[in-house]
Design an enzyme around this catalytic site. Structure first.
Site, PDB file in Angstrom:
ATOM      1  N   ASP A 201      61.650  13.638 -15.538  1.00 18.81           N
ATOM      2  CA  ASP A 201      62.041  12.317 -15.054  1.00 18.81           C
ATOM      3  C   ASP A 201      63.075  11.655 -15.947  1.00 18.81           C
ATOM      4  O   ASP A 201      63.668  10.642 -15.569  1.00 18.81           O
ATOM      5  CB  ASP A 201      60.814  11.391 -15.013  1.00 18.81           C
ATOM      6  CG  ASP A 201      59.935  11.658 -13.817  1.00 18.81           C
ATOM      7  OD1 ASP A 201      60.474  12.037 -12.775  1.00 18.81           O
ATOM      8  OD2 ASP A 201      58.707  11.493 -13.941  1.00 18.81           O
TER       9      ASP A 201
HETATM   10  C1  BGC Z   1      58.312   8.960 -19.042  1.00 19.55           C
HETATM   11  C2  BGC Z   1      58.052  10.104 -18.103  1.00 19.55           C
HETATM   12  C3  BGC Z   1      57.495   9.585 -16.817  1.00 19.55           C
HETATM   13  C4  BGC Z   1      58.398   8.511 -16.245  1.00 19.55           C
HETATM   14  C5  BGC Z   1      57.761   7.939 -15.008  1.00 19.55           C
HETATM   15  C6  BGC Z   1      59.172   7.932 -18.386  1.00 19.55           C
HETATM   16  O1  BGC Z   1      59.332   6.842 -19.227  1.00 19.55           O
HETATM   17  O2  BGC Z   1      58.914   9.418 -20.233  1.00 19.55           O
HETATM   18  O3  BGC Z   1      57.150  11.007 -18.694  1.00 19.55           O
HETATM   19  O4  BGC Z   1      57.358  10.605 -15.895  1.00 19.55           O
HETATM   20  O5  BGC Z   1      58.591   7.499 -17.183  1.00 19.55           O
HETATM   21  O6  BGC Z   1      58.489   6.973 -14.407  1.00 19.55           O
HETATM   22  C1  NOJ Z   2      55.235  12.501 -16.107  1.00 16.18           C
HETATM   23  C2  NOJ Z   2      55.373  12.466 -14.626  1.00 16.18           C
HETATM   24  O1  NOJ Z   2      54.142  12.095 -14.053  1.00 16.18           O
HETATM   25  C3  NOJ Z   2      55.790  13.790 -14.075  1.00 16.18           C
HETATM   26  O2  NOJ Z   2      55.997  13.688 -12.704  1.00 16.18           O
HETATM   27  C4  NOJ Z   2      57.014  14.267 -14.782  1.00 16.18           C
HETATM   28  O3  NOJ Z   2      57.356  15.491 -14.252  1.00 16.18           O
HETATM   29  C5  NOJ Z   2      56.815  14.332 -16.272  1.00 16.18           C
HETATM   30  N1  NOJ Z   2      56.391  13.057 -16.743  1.00 16.18           N
HETATM   31  C6  NOJ Z   2      58.052  14.754 -17.030  1.00 16.18           C
HETATM   32  O4  NOJ Z   2      59.026  13.773 -17.040  1.00 16.18           O
END
Ligand code: BGC
Ligand code: NOJ
Length: 822
Positions: A487
Site C-alpha cells: 500500500d
Molecule cells: C500502512 C500499510 C497499510 C496502509 C493502509 C499504511 O500507513 O503502512 O501497512 O496497509 O496504511 O491504508
Molecule cells: C496492510 C494492509 O492491510 C494490506 O492490505 C497491505 O497489503 C499491507 N499492509 C502492505 O502494505
C-alpha cells in the site's frame, strides 16, 4: 542483548497461553465472540465490545493510545476492609498475592488472590448470543468470615466510536439509561433513529448501582480510585447526558472455604421499529429479559461455555499434526488456526493497533484471510466470497474496502489498487478446492451491489483476470495503479502535501508507466489457477465444455506472455525487479542507490516459478538470503530508504527498519518460503519459517518482541531499526493466513485439490516421521509421512494398504489411512 524476562507460557493441553505477570511489555489481548457480538480483552481485562461493526456499533468505550496504556475495560473492584483490588490487577494495581490470565479459544479467565480471597472471572461470548458473559467466582480461602463489597464497572460508548471521541458539544447531552432491578440499560439515541440498546446485568440482587461516570468516579479521580468504591458506597446515580456507565454494587459475605458465583451479562438488543417501546419513553425489554433468562444461572453459563469449547474442539480437529516438536505442533494445531479465525472475523478493523474506526473489510485482505479459514467453516467462507465479489466493478476493478455492517464499497478509499482483482481468484479457488462446491461459480453476483447487474461468480473471476490484461504498461507488465499489495508504494501519488493521503491521492496518473512485478507474479500464479479451473470445468462438462477450453487457452496465452515479459523486463541479473516507476525507471534494481531488492517480487515470481529453468528462481531465493534475511526474518527491502522519495510515496516516509521501509513484514516472508518449498529447498524454507514462528520467538524474546507471543504480528522491526526484533501490530494481519497456508500445504504438504488431497511436503532434512489427521469434505485421512532425511519428493503413497500412482489421494467418503514415503 538485554536479559529476556518471561511473562507466561503455553499450556497446550488446555489450548491456553498463561500469563503470570500482569505487567507484560504491552497489553496481551484475546478476542471473544465468533459471529456478531465481539469483544477485545487484555490480560488486565481492558478492552471493549461491539456488535458486528467496531465503528458504528461500539458498545463500551475505550481510549486508545492513552496514559496509562490500556485504560478502560470491564473492571471488578473488591473492597475488603480498607483494601481495594481487582482480579486483573488493573486499574487499582494493588499488588496481588497471585495473578494469572489464561487466554484460550474465544475465552479468557483472569484470576487474582488477595488477603485470602480468590476472584476468578471467566469471560466469553456464548455461541449465537449477543452478549459477553463474565462469570465471577469469589472464594474465601481464609479462616475468617469475609464481608466484601463488590463493584462492577463498564463505561458505555455512545455507539459511533468515531463521533464518540469527537463531538462533545452533542455527546454530553444525549446519554440516557434505565434501571430495572439488577439490570442497567443503555439507551442513548434510542428515542430517535436507533433500534438498539445495550444492558449490563447481574444475576443477583444488588444493594446499589451507579450510571453516571462523574458521580461514581469523581471528577478528579481515576479508574484506579473511584469515589464510590473507595468509600464503599454506591451513589445510585441516574445518568442524564454526560458519560453514562454501568456499575452494580453487591455486598457479599463468604464463610471460610465458601465460594459464590455471579453471572454478569453485557448484552445487545435490537427491536423492530413498531416494538421499540413498552410505554412512552420506556424501552421494550422483552428480548433482554429472554437473553438474561437464558443465562441467569451458573449451570446455564457452564453449559454455554461447554458448547463453546466443543465448537473449538470440532474446528481444531479438522487439521491436526503430530511431529513431536511442541513448538510447531502448538502453532499448527492451536494458535495459527485461531488467529486465522480472528483475522477472518475482524479483517483489519479492531485490535490494539487498529482503532476500529478506520478500515472496513479489505478486498485483498479478506480474500487472503479466506485461505486460512476456509477449512474451518466453509459456508461462512462462501458467504464472504459473494460479499467481496459484490463490491467489484464491471471492468474487474473493485472497491479496496467495504463496510461489514452495510456490505457496501467504501467510497472514501475507492478503488484502483491493481492487485485487488487477482485475489478474488486466489480466495475462490481455495474455497472450491476445499469443498468441491463448484456451484458457487453459478451464483449470481452484482457489480458494486447494484441490483440488475448480476452475473455469475465465474464471470467475476474472468473480469478480474481481464483487468490485469487490460491494464498493461510499456513493458507488458501490469500497471500498478494506486498501489499493489504494498500500500505504500505509491507511484502515481507525487504528494508534497502532508494533508493528502498516500493511498487515495493520485496527483498524476495520466501517462503513467508505473508497472508492478509483484502483480506480474500474482497474475501468473492466479492465472495458472484460473486455467486449471477452466480445464476442470470443461472436463466436468458444465455448460459447454468448449467454452471453458477456449477460455483456458486464452488465459494460458496471457500467462505465457506475462512470463516472457518478466523474463525480459523484470529480471535484474540476480533477482526480480520490483517495479517501474511513473517515468519508466527501475525500482528494486542493483542500479538503484537504495531499495535495490524487494521481497514481494521475489516471493511472487518464485511462487510463479518464472524462469526456474534458467536459474532465476534459485538466484532470487539466494538473494533473499543474502540481502534480506536477518536474525528475526526477512526485511521487505534493502538497503532501507534513508530519505523521502517523492516519486515513491509512503514507503520512504517510514524511518529505516519499520513497516514497508525495510521492516520485517511478516506477511510476505511466507511467499519466499513457498518459493523455497516449490524449489525443494526444505532447509531454507524451514529456517525462514522458524524465524517468524511465534512459538520460537516466544522462547527467545518475550521482552524484546513486546507483543503477544502466541500470534504473529504484522511487522517486526528490521535490521536497520533501533531495536531489531521488536514487534508491532499484532493479530490482524494477513500473516496468519499465509503462515497457515505455508505450513499446512507446502511444508507439511497436505494440499486440498479439486479431486482429492495432494501430498507434497518440503521439509528440513532433520525432520522425523509425522502424522496429520485431516478432515476433508466427507472424509478423514490419517496420514503418516516418512521423510527419510529427504527435503522434497514423494516416492510412494499407500492408501488403505494399496500403493497409488502420483501424489493425489483421490477423494472418497469415509476414513482412510495414508502412508507416505519420501
Ligand atoms: C500502512 C500499510 C497499510 C496502509 C493502509 C499504511 O500507513 O503502512 O501497512 O496497509 O496504511 O491504508
Ligand atoms: C496492510 C494492509 O492491510 C494490506 O492490505 C497491505 O497489503 C499491507 N499492509 C502492505 O502494505
Amino acid at each position: 542483548m538485554e536479559q529476556q524476562k518471561r511473562y507466561g507460557h503455553f499450556d497446550d493441553q488446555h489450548r491456553e497461553y498463561v500469563i503470570t505477570d500482569p505487567q507484560t511489555p504491552w497489553p496481551w489481548i484475546n478476542y471473544l465472540g465468533n459471529e456478531d457480538f465481539f469483544s477485545l480483552i487484555s490480560n488486565t481485562a481492558g478492552g471493549y465490545s461491539f456488535y458486528k461493526d467496531a465503528k458504528f456499533r461500539r458498545i463500551t468505550r475505550y481510549r486508545y493510545n492513552n496514559v496509562p496504556m490500556d485504560n478502560g475495560g470491564r473492571y471488578f473492584y473488591i473492597k475488603d476492609g480498607n483494601t481495594v483490588w481487582n482480579p486483573g490487577w488493573k486499574p487499582c494495581k494493588t499488588p496481588l498475592d497471585f495473578y494469572e490470565c489464561r487466554h484460550g479459544m474465544s475465552y479468557t479467565r483472569i484470576t487474582g488472590h488477595k488477603n485470602g480471597v480468590e476472584a476468578s472471572v471467566l469471560f466469553f461470548v456464548p455461541l449465537k448470543k449477543w452478549c459477553e458473559v463474565q462469570k465471577l467466582t469469589l472464594t474465601n480461602q481464609s479462616q475468617e468470615v469475609k464481608r466484601l463489597k463488590l463493584f462492577s464497572f463498564e463505561e458505555w460508548c455512545l455507539w459511533n466510536a468515531a463521533t464518540d471521541m469527537e463531538n462533545f458539544q452533542r455527546n454530553f447531552s444525549t446519554g440516557e439509561v434505565e434501571i430495572e432491578g439488577s439490570t442497567i440499560y443503555h439507551k442513548t439515541e434510542y428515542r430517535e433513529r436507533r433500534n438498539h440498546y445495550a444492558f449490563y446485568h447481574v444475576n443477583t440482587e444488588i444493594q446499589g448501582f451507579d450510571t453516571d461516570r462523574e458521580t461514581f468516579v469523581g471528577l478528579y479521580n481515576e479508574f484506579a480510585n473511584p469515589d464510590a468504591v473507595m468509600e464503599g458506597k454506591p451513589r445510585n446515580s441516574h445518568a442524564h447526558g454526560w458519560s453514562p456507565i454501568a456499575s452494580h454494587y453487591i455486598e457479599v459475605t463468604l464463610q471460610p472455604g465458601e465460594s459464590k458465583d455471579f453471572v454478569f451479562l453485557l448484552g445487545y438488543i435490537e427491536n423492530e421499529q413498531d416494538k421499540k417501546f413498552s410505554a412512552p419513553q420506556v424501552i421494550n425489554k422483552d428480548k433482554a429479559h429472554a437473553l438474561i433468562g437464558s443465562l441467569d444461572t451458573t449451570e446455564k453459563v457452564d453449559k454455554a461455555f461447554a458448547e463453546l469449547c466443543e465448537y473449538w474442539d470440532a474446528l481444531l480437529n479438522i487439521y491436526k499434526v503430530r511431529t513431536g516438536n511442541d513448538k510447531l505442533d502448538r502453532m499448527v494445531n492451536i494458535w495459527n488456526q485461531y488467529q486465522c479465525m480472528v483475522t477472518f472475523n475482524f479483517s483489519r478493523s479492531a485490535s490494539f493497533f487498529e482503532s476500529g474506526v478506520g478500515r472496513g473489510m479489505g478486498f485483498r485482505d479478506s480474500n487472503q484471510d479466506l485461505v486460512g479459514f476456509v477449512h474451518q467453516i466453509p459456508p461462512r467462507a462462501r458467504e464472504r466470497i459473494i460479499d467481496i465479489a459484490s463490491t467489484q466493478f464491471p471492468d474487474g476493478g473493485c472497491y479496496h474496502q467495504y463496510q461489514p455492517l452495510t456490505k457496501r464499497g467504501n467510497n472514501d478509499i475507492g478503488g484502483g489498487f491493481n492487485d485487488d482483482p487477482c485475489w478474488l481468484i486466489f480466495g475462490t479457488v481455495a474455497y472450491i478446492k476445499e469443498t468441491g462446491d463448484f456451484s458457487i461459480l453459478d451464483e449470481l453476483v452484482p457489480f458494486d451491489n447494484q441490483p440488475g447487474t448480476e452475473v455469475t461468480l465465474f464471470e467475476h473471476l474472468k473480469v478480474s483476470m481481464n483487468h490485469v490484461i487490460n491494464n498493461l504498461g510499456p513493458h507488458m507488465l501490469p500497471l500498478i495503479g494506486r498501489a499493489d499489495w504494498n500500500d505504500c508504494l505509491n507511484l502515481n501519488c507525487f504528494s508534497w502535501d502532508p494533508n493528502e493521503s498516500f493511498q487515495t491521492t493520485e496527483n498524476v496518473s495520466e501517462g503513467t508507466k508505473a508497472e508492478s512485478l509483484m502483480i506480474a507474479g500474482l497474475f501468473v500464479v492466479t492465472g495458472k489457477e484460473y486455467v486449471a479451473l477452466c480445464q476442470k470445468l470443461s472436463s466436468v462438462h458444465r455448460g459447454s465444455a468448449s467454452v471453458y477450453e477456449t477460455e483456458a487457452e486464452r488465459m494460458q496465452q496471457a500467462v505465457d506472455a506475462m512470463i516472457e515479459a518478466v523474463k525480459k523486463h523484470g529480471w535484474d541479473g540476480e533477482w526480480y525487479l520490483r517495479a517501474y516507476d511513473f517515468f519508466g525507471n527501475k525500482i528494486g534494481s542493483n542500479e538503484c542507490e537504495e531499495g535495490k531488492i524487494f521481497i514481494e517480487s521475489q516471493g511472487w515470481c518464485t511462487m510463479a516459478e518464472i524462469g526456474a529453468e534458467d536459474g532465476m528462481v534459485a538466484k532470487s531465493l539466494d538473494a533473499c538470503k543474502k540481502y534480506l534475511e536477518c536474525e528475526h526474518g526477512m526485511v521487505l527491502n534493502n538497503p532501507a530508504f534513508s530519505k523521502f522519495i517523492y516519486e515513491y510515496g509512503e514507503i520512504s516516509s517510514y524511518p529505516e527498519g519499520y513497516k514497508e521501509n525495510a521492516g520485517i513484514f511478516c506477511h510476505n516472508n511466507p511467499w519466499v518460503i513457498i518459493g523455497e518449498c516449490l524449489a525443494g529447498r526444505g532447509n531454507d524454507a524451514w529456517n525462514h519459517y522458524a524465524k517468524i514462528l511465534p512459538s520460537y520467538v516466544e522462547e527467545k524474546y518475550q521482552t524484546l518482541h513486546k507483543v503477544e507471543p502466541y500470534v504473529n504480528c504484522q511487522m517486526v522491526a528490521g535490521k536497520d531499526a533501533a531495536r531489531p526484533g521488536e514487534g508491532k501490530n499484532s493479530w490482524l494481519t494477513g500473516t496468519a493466513a499465509w503462515m497457515w497456508y505455508t505450513v499446512s500445504e507446502f511444508i507439511l504438504g497436505i494440499k486440498p485439490d479439486y479431486d482429492g488431497i495432494r501430498i507434497d511436503p518440503c521439509l528440513p532434512e532433520t525432520a522425523g516421521d509425522y502424522t496429520v489427521q485431516r478432515k476433508f469434505r466427507e472424509a478423514e485421512y490419517n496420514i503418516t509421512v516418512h521423510p527419510n532425511g529427504s527435503q522434497k519428493g514423494v516416492k510412494q503413497i499407500v492408501l488403505d494398504g494399496t500403493p497409488i500412482e502420483g501424489s493425489i489421494i483421490p477423494y472418497s467418503v469415509g476414513s482412510h489411512t495414508v502412508e507416505v514415503t519420501m
